[in-house]
Design a protein around this motif. Sequence first.
Motif, short mmCIF file in Angstrom:
data_model
loop_
_atom_site.label_atom_id
_atom_site.label_comp_id
_atom_site.label_asym_id
_atom_site.label_seq_id
_atom_site.Cartn_x
_atom_site.Cartn_y
_atom_site.Cartn_z
N GLY A 120 0.88 -1.14 0.07
CA GLY A 120 0.05 0.11 -0.01
C GLY A 120 0.88 1.08 -0.08
O GLY A 120 0.25 2.34 -0.20
N MET A 121 2.32 1.08 0.26
CA MET A 121 2.94 2.31 0.49
C MET A 121 4.19 2.09 -0.79
O MET A 121 4.91 3.02 -0.64
N VAL A 122 4.16 1.25 -1.38
CA VAL A 122 4.93 1.18 -2.77
C VAL A 122 4.53 0.98 -3.90
O VAL A 122 3.34 0.81 -4.26
N ASP A 123 5.06 1.69 -5.02
CA ASP A 123 4.64 1.33 -6.57
C ASP A 123 4.80 0.28 -7.13
O ASP A 123 6.08 -0.27 -7.23
N ALA A 124 3.63 -0.82 -7.34
CA ALA A 124 4.09 -1.95 -7.67
C ALA A 124 4.73 -2.15 -9.22
O ALA A 124 5.44 -3.24 -9.21
#
Length: 533
Positions: free
Chosen positions: A75-79
């Motif tokens: 939820g806090m990283v760019d997939a």
Amino acid sequence: MGMLRWLKKRNSQSNQNHEPQLCSRQDDAKYDQLTGHFHDDIKQLKGIFERSSDIVFYEFRLSRIQKGVLICLDGMVDAEIIDSDVMKPLLNVGKMTFLSADIPLRDMETFLQEQIIHVSQVSIGQTIQEAVEHILDGDTVLLLDGVKQALFISAKGWDMRSVEEPATEAVIRGPREGFTENLRTNTSLLRRRLKTSQLKMEAIKVGRLSNTNIVITYLDGVVEPSLVAEVRERLRRIDIDAILESGYIEELIGDNPFSVFPQVNNTERPDKVAANLLEGKIGILIDNTPFALIVPITFYEMLQSSEDYYQHFMVSTVIRWLRFCMIGIALLLPSLYIAITTYHPEMLPTTLLLSVASGRETVPFPAFVEALIMEISFEGLREAGVRLPRTVGQAVSIVGALVIGQAAVQAGIVSASMVIVVSITGISSFIFPVFSQGIAIRLLRFPMMICAATLGLYGILVAILILLIHMARLRSFGVPYLSPVAPLNLTSLKDIYVRVPWWGMVDRSDQTGKKNRKRMSHSLRPRSPQRKS
């Protein structure tokens, strides 16, 4: 995207099977050095993040003999960045040689960053504590078997609000941009306005549990170094569990916490912060809130709007005079009505006195109780209008005031003159550019009414003197609250009661701009063209 969903499922199963006793060394383990033993390091991190289903541990193989693990906060990283720029290159290096524990730190960073991982911001750490802090901050941590260092990859990405016009500080003329809840977005809005290397931004963290990122921003060469040191020291003294909004900081760093007057300015406008930095002041940006803080401040600055400097100086001056008049009305009008109708009716013209007396003939309450009922009702309606949904809030506040006021007059509970007084007072209280200053005046209105009901005009005079003495004693980071009027500084009065033209404001304020007084050249004053003979 499929990879991250698989990672999350794998991590959830891993957390369920994890032994609970591993968290007993959490406080000690987070300060340990990374050992380079793959399973031991993962075991410590899983113990720290036990029962945290949003922490993803993805184990993979770089080669037949070497393992790796990526750890991130879902939820806090760019997939997309993780999949394309980190995982895909790592999984495609099956022929990569084994990275031993003896490999130099600089060589490992260079090899992975330049040849494998295509992300611009990559750093190195050697402790469990650093790994935990970077994970919670939204970075992705890479651990390799046999390597005693961790690679911190910046691939942050989460949903955020776009840059919009601030709802609390709307202007007719001026920029429509406002701060957001993202700290880096806010710093970039300032950088776009002040494109100079003198703009400094010092980052610190406050809050034992929240680890809130805070940026102290100022213009080096303009601000006083002692002021920067004082702000830095006050922020570092804060020892609290969490900072959830800038109001926490504002209350914890103020000079006089028992004063109703705000001693720290707050704003959502980046142009206002930039203008104050140019005056030698300091801005404080807090993560997760769109409100920035400005220190130090004075009473007169809280009555100035950023739009004053975008309009013609004559228009801005007239508007400032209007604000000062409205401040007196918002603070004193109900008190004057109570004092005159109760103790000094001879001050009214005969016709007006007869009109007021006839209107109060059926009212069963004295003027003070009548005013108190109406003021409390008006404040309640205003608060209800703010808390209700926006679509019905304004209708409830306006219609409610009209209906209740008319019904109260017809029922003989209050007089029509009191409704007029309270309405004018309420309108005047909306003119404050800074909301916190308006609240202070609204609160002080009630003690003024009590003094007027007790001693009449003499009570109002005593209350004003006490208020002025209190304001004269206030300081905001060492700056007198009533400056430049008290103590008097004639050169700084050019931007208080009037707003002189820009070509007349050559020097900065004496209070905060002593280090670099000159703002512009003396040659900027317009000159009338000479006629040709």
